[in-house]
Every structure is written in structure tokens, then in C-alpha cells.
Motif scaffolding. Structure first.
Motif, short mmCIF file in Angstrom:
data_model
loop_
_atom_site.label_atom_id
_atom_site.label_comp_id
_atom_site.label_asym_id
_atom_site.label_seq_id
_atom_site.Cartn_x
_atom_site.Cartn_y
_atom_site.Cartn_z
N HIS A 1 -12.65 -3.82 -30.87
CA HIS A 1 -12.34 -5.05 -30.13
C HIS A 1 -11.98 -4.69 -28.70
O HIS A 1 -11.16 -3.79 -28.47
N PHE A 2 -12.54 -5.44 -27.73
CA PHE A 2 -12.37 -5.11 -26.31
C PHE A 2 -12.12 -6.39 -25.52
O PHE A 2 -12.83 -7.40 -25.73
N LYS A 3 -11.16 -6.35 -24.62
CA LYS A 3 -10.87 -7.54 -23.81
C LYS A 3 -11.03 -7.23 -22.33
O LYS A 3 -10.53 -6.20 -21.85
N LEU A 4 -11.69 -8.15 -21.61
CA LEU A 4 -11.88 -8.01 -20.17
C LEU A 4 -11.28 -9.21 -19.45
O LEU A 4 -11.31 -10.34 -19.96
N LYS A 5 -10.78 -8.97 -18.27
CA LYS A 5 -10.29 -10.04 -17.42
C LYS A 5 -11.46 -10.72 -16.72
O LYS A 5 -12.40 -10.07 -16.26
N VAL A 6 -11.39 -12.05 -16.64
CA VAL A 6 -12.37 -12.83 -15.90
C VAL A 6 -11.62 -13.83 -15.02
O VAL A 6 -10.40 -13.86 -15.01
N GLY A 7 -12.38 -14.66 -14.30
CA GLY A 7 -11.73 -15.69 -13.51
C GLY A 7 -11.91 -15.52 -12.02
O GLY A 7 -11.37 -16.32 -11.24
N GLY A 8 -12.64 -14.49 -11.63
CA GLY A 8 -12.97 -14.35 -10.22
C GLY A 8 -14.27 -15.09 -9.93
O GLY A 8 -14.55 -16.16 -10.47
N ASN A 9 -15.11 -14.53 -9.11
CA ASN A 9 -16.42 -15.07 -8.82
C ASN A 9 -17.28 -15.05 -10.09
O ASN A 9 -17.31 -14.07 -10.82
N LEU A 10 -17.99 -16.15 -10.34
CA LEU A 10 -18.78 -16.26 -11.56
C LEU A 10 -19.81 -15.15 -11.68
O LEU A 10 -19.98 -14.56 -12.75
N LYS B 1 -23.47 -4.27 -32.80
CA LYS B 1 -22.88 -3.08 -33.42
C LYS B 1 -21.54 -3.38 -34.10
O LYS B 1 -20.80 -2.47 -34.43
N GLY B 2 -21.23 -4.66 -34.26
CA GLY B 2 -19.97 -5.05 -34.88
C GLY B 2 -18.79 -5.02 -33.95
O GLY B 2 -17.64 -5.21 -34.38
N ASN B 3 -19.03 -4.81 -32.64
CA ASN B 3 -17.94 -4.80 -31.67
C ASN B 3 -17.69 -6.20 -31.12
O ASN B 3 -18.63 -6.95 -30.87
N ILE B 4 -16.42 -6.52 -30.93
CA ILE B 4 -16.00 -7.87 -30.54
C ILE B 4 -15.52 -7.85 -29.09
O ILE B 4 -14.73 -6.99 -28.69
N LEU B 5 -15.99 -8.84 -28.31
CA LEU B 5 -15.59 -8.98 -26.92
C LEU B 5 -14.69 -10.20 -26.76
O LEU B 5 -14.96 -11.26 -27.35
N MET B 6 -13.62 -10.05 -25.99
CA MET B 6 -12.71 -11.16 -25.68
C MET B 6 -12.56 -11.21 -24.16
O MET B 6 -12.67 -10.18 -23.49
N VAL B 7 -12.28 -12.40 -23.62
CA VAL B 7 -12.08 -12.52 -22.18
C VAL B 7 -10.79 -13.30 -21.90
O VAL B 7 -10.35 -14.12 -22.71
N ASP B 8 -10.21 -13.05 -20.72
CA ASP B 8 -8.89 -13.57 -20.38
C ASP B 8 -8.89 -14.00 -18.92
O ASP B 8 -9.15 -13.19 -18.02
#
Length: 452
Positions: free
Chosen positions: A215-224, A242-249
Motif C-alpha cells: 500500500h502506497f500513499k502520495l500527496k496530491v492537490g497541486g497542479n493537475l 500486481k496487487g499494490n494499492i495506491l492512495m492519495v491525500d
């Protein structure tokens, strides 16, 4: 019998703004900090608690701790823990201090540090980690830790006991899993800070995959377009199938319509959820975002929030409104272990998984206990817990991850006791010859422009 004889506070700040660790769309350059509370006693034990901030204002939380702590000075520990729910209500009932809350803001941050320090002290006297203190309780004893004022329209004490009894049968098995460090799967945010360059992000993601993270989380919210490029790099590193999960914040940076339109554009990267898409107080806004993202051409995107959610009442409303798919309480923004127990039980009642906020100094040390409690005692279901790989070296019993799971803390206490030398080194404003904040290097932060 252990008596609390006094307390001290420490303002401890780490200069993480220098390398942009912790950076996101709303908070560009924080200095990860701890407003620290240490309870002294007439025994060999001390109680350690802290509240996480990101720099300026940490001194205000320390002042609030100094205002609250006299409520327990001179008290026997047993008199506080015999009826924890009653004690918790007592600690939030000073009418003059309550006026600057109530049960929210700086005064509640201070309460979290104080309450957690009491739990740390109590667990040390019992020679158990905090999670095991709760795991060894009966359902009735767990429920007596909670102040149910304001939440009985959603969850009564009787319902809470019944929910806990439903998962009692296999609790012993889950305790054994915890003791084998197989209770709390970890996810990583360490690669995803918004201030990191794309090459650094790519390298860190690839290292995290090799380390066994799923599971991996990335920051978003800047330029699209920047967000699209960064998420494309992330998917190249972790794969789509590959069974890996992405999250964004997004860290609250958008209005409700902006959150909906932005996330529909990012749906192609198949995130599990968008965290903090808008104001943390906007219950109906989160509900609208959840409804709008239920059916995108690329699947459902869930909605998560909680790190800035100030008390059990707000969480109750988020759940009643069907606004969230994931609940993310902070271990010390709310009023410590007791209020966290209330929130875990509310989430269980509404069938929403708990994924505590854990992205700050000392927070993984705390939340590993809370996620273990959720699995072993409350929900009986495994979730995931954020892990950020920095600043752990400053703690006596640092949180760690092995084989994709948190290593369950087994030392007595609540795991946030900081090394004395670290406290001295990063004390703010600190002493000449001791504190980093008195060095020439610190001038970059102290005399530079404020980054907003």
C-alpha cells in the motif's frame, strides 16, 4: 500505590522543513514537533505523552498542558484509572478551560498529551504495553473507559459491550497474532511528500516495493498535470495489476466541486481513496464527494478523513451522514486513548475500517497500539496503518516494520518516551551549547521568510 507528584512540559521541534519531509499541498514546510508532557511520581515510573504539531504554535500547546496538568497533580494513579470514563469527563470539565474548546482546538490537543501520559504511566506500572492493557480488559471494562456524552444517539454503552462480546471468542487467537507481529499491516507515505522531486519519489517507491510494502500513499492537490505525472510515475513503479494499492491525500486544499472534478481526472490511476479532499469540518461536503466518486469510469474512489477531526462528536456525524469509507483518527488530536476507543467503536458500529493518521513524529509509536487494539479487541478485522520512516531514532522504543507488518510493541507503556539527549538537542528555543535551534544552521528557518 503510585502518586502523581508533578509534571513538566517540553517544546521539541525537528527541522524537517529543510528537506521538505512531510510536505503537502496545504503544509509546504513543516517542522515536525512534539508538545511533550512528563508526569513525575513517587515511584520509579514516569508518564510520557505528547501531541504532534508542525512547528509554530507548539509553545501554545505546551502552555495549555500546563493549564490542564494541575487537575491531576497530587492524585493517586489508581483513583484516576478506577473509573476512566469519569476521569476523562473530569479532565474536560474545567469550565473556564472548556470555554476555549469545548473538546477541540489547542485545549484538546493538550488533553491528548496529558491523557496519553496517564495511560503510559499506568501501563508501565502494570508492566504491559498499552494495547495489551486494553486487550486484557473485559468488554465492560473497556466501555467504562469511555465518556458517552454526546454519542448515545449513535452508540450506547450497552451496544458497545455487545459489539465487543461479538468478537470475544477469537480474541486469544488475535492476541497471539499480535505477539507474532502479524496484526497490523503497514503502508508507506515516505515516498509521496509533495516537495520531493520526481526522481527521489520514483527511487523511494521502488525501494518500498522491494521492502515488501503493498500500500502506497502520495500527496496530491497541486497542479493537475503535475499530479497526473506523479501518479503515472507511481503506477509505473508499483504496477496496476500486481496487487499494490495506491492512495492519495489532498490535505484539505480543495473546495467540494474542485475535489470532485480533480479526482475524476485522477480516477484513471485507480486510487483506493482520496484523503482530506476538503475542509476537515465539512461533513456534508465529504458526503457529496463520496456520492460523486462512487461511480467513475475507472471504479469507485473512497473518501477518508480524520487527522484534523477534533473529537468523537465530529466522527459520529461523518458516520451518520455516510460521508466516509475510511476513518482516520489521530492519536492525540482527539482526547487520547479514551476518546480513540469511542471512535473505534463508532467505526465498528457503522462498518467503516479504521486507518489511523500516523504521518508525524511519534504518531507511529502511538498508533501501532491503536490499530492493534482495533484488530484484537474491537473489530476483529485487519486494516492497514501508515508508516513514515523518519525520526524514530529519537524514541526509546521506536516503531518499526518487518515483512510488511508493524512489529508489535511489547515494552511497557505507550512507546512515545523520547530519548533525553534528543529532547535537549531539539528543544525550542533551547539552551546555548545544547540545542540545534541555537546553531548557525537554524538561522535558515528562524530568520528566513515564513512559508505559507
Amino acid at each position: 500505590m503510585v502518586k502523581i507528584t508533578g509534571f513538566t512540559t517540553r517544546d521539541v521541534r525537528f527541522p524537517t522543513s529543510l528537506d521538505k519531509t512531510g510536505s503537502d499541498a496545504m503544509n509546504a514546510a513543516g517542522d515536525y514537533s512534539a508538545a511533550y508532557c512528563i508526569l513525575s511520581t513517587d515511584s520509579e515510573h514516569e508518564g510520557h505523552g505528547m501531541t504532534f504539531t508542525i512547528g509554530r504554535g507548539n509553545e501554545i500547546v505546551c502552555l495549555a498542558i500546563k493549564s490542564l496538568a494541575p487537575l491531576i497533580a497530587g492524585r493517586d494513579l489508581d483513583s484516576l484509572t478506577a473509573d476512566w470514563g469519569k476521569t476523562w469527563r473530569y479532565l474536560v470539565s474545567d469550565s473556564q478551560l472548556r470555554w476555549i474548546g469545548p473538546e477541540k482546538g489547542v485545549i484538546h490537543l493538550a488533553l491528548g498529551a496529558l491523557v496519553n501520559a496517564i495511560w503510559d504511566l499506568w501501563a508501565k506500572t502494570l508492566n504491559k504495553p498499552v494495547w495489551k492493557v486494553v486487550a486484557d480488559m473485559t468488554p465492560e471494562e473497556v466501555v467504562r473507559c469511555i465518556d458517552f456524552r454526546y454519542i448515545t444517539d449513535a452508540l450506547t454503552p450497552e451496544e458497545a459491550v455487545a459489539l465487543l462480546k461479538e468478537v470475544e471468542a477469537d480474541k486469544k487467537k488475535r492476541i497471539e497474532e499480535a505477539e507474532r507481529s502479524e496484526a497490523v499491516p503497514a503502508y508507506t507515505t515516505s515516498a509521496g511528500w509533495l516537495g520531493y522531486g520526481e526522481e527521489k519519489m520514483k527511487t523511494l517507491l521502488e525501494e518500498s516495493v522491494r521492502a515488501g510494502y503493498r500500500h502506497f500513499k502520495l500527496k496530491v492537490g497541486g497542479n493537475l498535470e503535475d499530479d497526473k505525472r506523479r501518479l503515472s510515475i507511481a503506477r509505473d513503479a508499483i504496477g496496476y495489476d500486481k496487487g499494490n494499492i495506491l492512495m492519495v491525500d489532498a490535505n484539505q486544499v480543495w473546495s467540494v466541486p474542485e475535489a470532485i472534478s480533480h479526482m475524476k481526472e485522477l480516477a484513471q490511476f485507480k486510487p483506493w481513496f482520496i484523503e482530506e479532499p476538503t475542509s476537515p469540518d465539512d461533513v456534508l461536503g465529504h458526503a457529496a464527494i463520496r456520492t460523486a466518486l462512487r461511480d467513475t469510469p475507472h471504479g469507485t474512489i473512497g473518501v477518508a478523513t480524520g487527522e484534523m477531526c477534533q473529537n468523537r462528536v465530529m466522527f459520529k456525524q461523518f458516520l451518520q451522514a455516510g460521508a466516509l469509507t475510511v476513518l482516520q483518527p489521530d492519536a492525540c488530536r482527539v482526547g487520547g486513548v479514551n476518546e480513540c476507543l469511542a471512535i473505534l467503536l463508532l467505526a465498528r458500529k457503522f462498518g467503516v475500517p479504521i486507518v489511523p493518521h500516523s504521518g508525524g513524529v511519534g504518531l507511529p509509536e502511538y498508533t501501532q497500539h491503536l490499530s492493534t487494539i482495533d484488530y484484537v479487541v474491537v473489530s476483529g478485522k485487519k486494516s492497514v496503518l501508515e508508516y513514515v520512516d523518519h525520526l524514530h531514532e529519537h524514541f526509546e522504543h521506536p516503531a518499526s516494520v518487518k515483512n510488511g507488518y508493524y512489529v508489535t510493541p511489547m515494552e511497557p507503556g505507550y512507546s512515545v518516551e523520547m530519548k533525553p539527549e534528543s529532547m535537549d538537542r531539539y528543544s525550542f528555543p533551547g539552551e546555548e551549547g545544547k540545542s540545534w535551534w541555537k546553531t548557525e544552521e537554524a538561522r535558515t528557518i528562524l530568520e528566513g521568510p515564513r512559508i505559507v
